[in-house]
Motif scaffolding. Structure first.
Motif, PDB file in Angstrom:
ATOM      1  N   TRP A 203       1.931   2.185   8.995  1.00 22.67           N
ATOM      2  CA  TRP A 203       0.948   1.117   8.939  1.00 22.67           C
ATOM      3  C   TRP A 203       0.226   0.814  10.308  1.00 22.67           C
ATOM      4  O   TRP A 203      -0.857   0.746  10.213  1.00 22.67           O
ATOM      5  N   ALA A 204       0.935   0.682  11.142  1.00 28.28           N
ATOM      6  CA  ALA A 204       0.417   0.243  12.768  1.00 28.28           C
ATOM      7  C   ALA A 204      -0.339   1.454  13.110  1.00 28.28           C
ATOM      8  O   ALA A 204      -1.493   1.337  13.612  1.00 28.28           O
ATOM      9  N   ARG A 205      -0.082   2.683  12.950  1.00 28.68           N
ATOM     10  CA  ARG A 205      -0.713   3.604  13.473  1.00 28.68           C
ATOM     11  C   ARG A 205      -1.924   3.792  12.647  1.00 28.68           C
ATOM     12  O   ARG A 205      -3.058   4.484  12.969  1.00 28.68           O
TER      13      ARG A 205
ATOM     14  N   LEU B 128       2.503   6.611  -2.076  1.00 28.10           N
ATOM     15  CA  LEU B 128       3.709   7.674  -2.377  1.00 28.10           C
ATOM     16  C   LEU B 128       3.438   8.024  -3.854  1.00 28.10           C
ATOM     17  O   LEU B 128       3.652   9.309  -4.225  1.00 28.10           O
ATOM     18  N   HIS B 129       3.447   7.162  -4.674  1.00 28.50           N
ATOM     19  CA  HIS B 129       3.171   7.320  -6.240  1.00 28.50           C
ATOM     20  C   HIS B 129       1.897   8.385  -6.463  1.00 28.50           C
ATOM     21  O   HIS B 129       2.090   9.303  -7.115  1.00 28.50           O
ATOM     22  N   TYR B 130       0.857   7.986  -5.786  1.00 30.07           N
ATOM     23  CA  TYR B 130      -0.412   8.801  -5.887  1.00 30.07           C
ATOM     24  C   TYR B 130      -0.197  10.147  -5.240  1.00 30.07           C
ATOM     25  O   TYR B 130      -0.626  11.294  -5.986  1.00 30.07           O
TER      26      TYR B 130
ATOM     27  N   VAL C  29       0.712  -1.160   0.080  1.00 29.69           N
ATOM     28  CA  VAL C  29      -0.156  -0.088  -0.077  1.00 29.69           C
ATOM     29  C   VAL C  29       0.768   1.174   0.147  1.00 29.69           C
ATOM     30  O   VAL C  29       0.619   2.082  -0.697  1.00 29.69           O
ATOM     31  N   ILE C  30       1.874   1.331   0.683  1.00 29.01           N
ATOM     32  CA  ILE C  30       2.720   2.600   0.859  1.00 29.01           C
ATOM     33  C   ILE C  30       3.232   3.061  -0.261  1.00 29.01           C
ATOM     34  O   ILE C  30       3.355   4.309  -0.537  1.00 29.01           O
TER      35      ILE C  30
END
Length: 364
Positions: free
Chosen positions: A357-359, A186-188, A181-182
Motif C-alpha cells: 500500500w505504501a508503494r 485479490l478477488h478481482y 482495498v487489497i
C-alpha cells in the motif's frame, strides 16, 4: 461505510445543551464519521440523562492504532468485523457484553449474527450495528462522455488502466485503506481475498501501480464530498458513503448525479459492530447505549439517515420506502449471492500488505 463530516451542528448543539444533571454521567463514543442519526443521540441523552462525547474516525487503521495504544477513554467503539474487530478481540481489547443488560440483543438477525460469529465466536464481544459493501460511486454521465464503452457495472472501470486513463480527467478517488482495498483487488484478479501468497501480492501491486497515475487523491470519508461536489466522477468506497454522496448532490442541485454500483464480479461484504473497550470508564452507560440503539425505531432512523442497512429485521417496516426499496441500500438476494467476506490474515501478511500500500500511494 462505514464515513470528515462531524455529525453536523445538530449533534454539537445536542451535546452542549445536555442538562446539567447529566454532567455526572458521560458516554464516550468513537465511531465512523457521519455514521449515526444525531437526533437519536439527542434522544438517548433525553431518555437516560447520559451526556455523550462523540469523536469520529474515517479508517480502520486509525481506530486500531488508538485501541492498540490503550487507555483511550472510550466506552463505545465501532470496528469492522474483519480484520480489525477479530484481531482486537483476540488481543483482549474488548470487554465481554453483559447480556443481562442488553435485552434488545434479541432483536438482531440470527442469520447475520451467525455470519459475524466467524469474527466474534458466540457473539461475545460485539453487537451488530450496520453492514454494507465496498464498491464504486460514479457520475455516469461524466464517465460516459469520456469513456462511452467502459463497463459501468464492473470493477474494471477502475482497475483496467485503459478505462482509468480516460476517466482520470474528471477525477478518481481511491479510499485510503489497504485493509479494504487489497482483498477486493485479490478477488478481482481471481485470487482468494485472504491470500497470503507473495506471488498473489505482487500481482496486486502491479495492478494497483498500473492505475496509480490516474488516481487524483486518496480519501475515505472525503470521497462523499468529492463526488457530491463534482471534484471526482469515480470513487472506490463504502456503499453508504457513495449513496450519501448521491443524496448530497441532489440536494445541492448543481447538475451532479451520483450512484452506487456493487461490482458484478462481487463486492466485499462487511459488518460493523458495537463494542466496549476493556478499559472503558463507563461500561454501564455503554451497555445502555447499545441496548438503546438496538430498538427497531432507532435503527430505522439511523438507516434512513446514513443509508446503510442494519442488523434489526423489525426495523425494515419503519424505514422510509425510498430507502427500504433502494437495491443499493438493501441488495436483492441475487446480488448478495456474489458478495464475499474476508477473514483474518497473519500479522506478517498484514505487514506485507502495508508495504504494498505504501508503494502504491507513493507510485513506485
Amino acid at each position: 461505510m462505514r464515513r470528515l463530516f462531524l455529525l453536523g451542528a445538530c449533534l454539537a448543539a445536542t451535546l452542549l445543551a445536555a442538562p446539567l444533571a447529566a454532567q455526572e454521567r458521560v458516554l464516550n463514543v468513537f465511531n465512523w464519521n457521519d455514521y449515526i442519526d444525531p437526533y437519536m443521540v439527542q434522544r438517548f441523552t433525553r431518555e437516560t440523562g447520559i451526556r455523550v462525547r462523540y469523536d469520529v474516525f474515517d479508517s480502520l487503521e486509525t481506530l486500531e492504532g488508538r485501541l492498540s495504544a490503550g487507555r483511550t477513554g472510550y466506552d463505545i467503539v465501532v470496528p469492522t468485523s474483519e480484520p480489525t474487530f477479530s484481531r482486537l478481540a483476540r488481543a483482549g481489547a474488548f470487554r465481554p457484553l453483559d447480556r443481562a443488560l442488553l435485552p434488545n440483543l434479541r432483536n438482531l438477525d440470527p442469520a447475520l449474527q451467525a455470519q459475524v460469529a466467524a469474527s466474534d465466536p458466540e457473539n461475545r464481544f460485539g453487537a451488530l450495528y450496520l453492514w454494507g459493501t465496498i464498491g464504486l460511486g460514479l457520475n455516469a454521465e461524466r464517465i460516459r462522455a469520456l469513456a462511452p464503452d467502459a463497463p459501468m457495472d464492473s470493477l474494471a472501470l477502475l482497475m483496467d488502466p485503459q478505462h482509468a486513463r480516460r476517466i482520470a480527467r474528471c477525477g478518481i478517488t481511491m479510499m485510503d485503506s489497504a485493509i479494504d482495498v487489497i482483498p477486493t483487488v485479490l478477488h478481482y484478479l481471481g485470487k482468494d481475498p485472504n491470500s497470503t501468497d507473495a506471488g498473489d501480492l505482487r500481482e496486486v501491486e502491479r495492478a494497483l501501480l498500473a492505475i496509480r497515475p490516474f488516481i487524483r487523491n486518496f480519501s475515505t470519508g472525503g470521497a462523499i464530498e468529492a463526488l457530491a461536489g463534482g471534484q471526482s466522477c469515480l470513487a472506490f468506497g463504502y456503499s453508504g458513503d457513495m449513496i450519501q454522496a448521491g443524496l448530497r448532490a441532489r440536494e445541492a442541485n448543481r447538475g451532479v448525479a451520483v450512484q452506487y454500483v456493487a461490482p458484478r464480479e462481487g463486492a466485499q461484504l462487511w459488518f460493523d459492530l458495537l463494542a466496549i473497550p476493556a478499559d472503558a470508564p463507563n461500561p454501564e452507560a455503554a451497555h445502555a447505549f447499545i441496548n438503546f440503539l438496538l430498538q427497531p425505531d432507532v435503527m430505522a432512523a439511523i438507516t434512513n439517515h446514513v443509508r446503510y442497512p442494519n442488523g434489526v429485521p423489525a426495523s425494515r417496516a419503519l424505514v422510509a420506502p425510498e430507502v427500504a426499496d433502494d437495491p443499493a441500500v438493501f441488495p436483492p438476494e441475487a446480488l448478495r449471492a456474489r458478495f464475499f467476506t474476508i477473514g483474518p490474515v497473519p500479522q506478517a501478511a498484514e505487514r506485507a500488505r502495508s508495504r504494498v500500500w505504501a508503494r502504491f500511494k507513493a507510485g513506485r
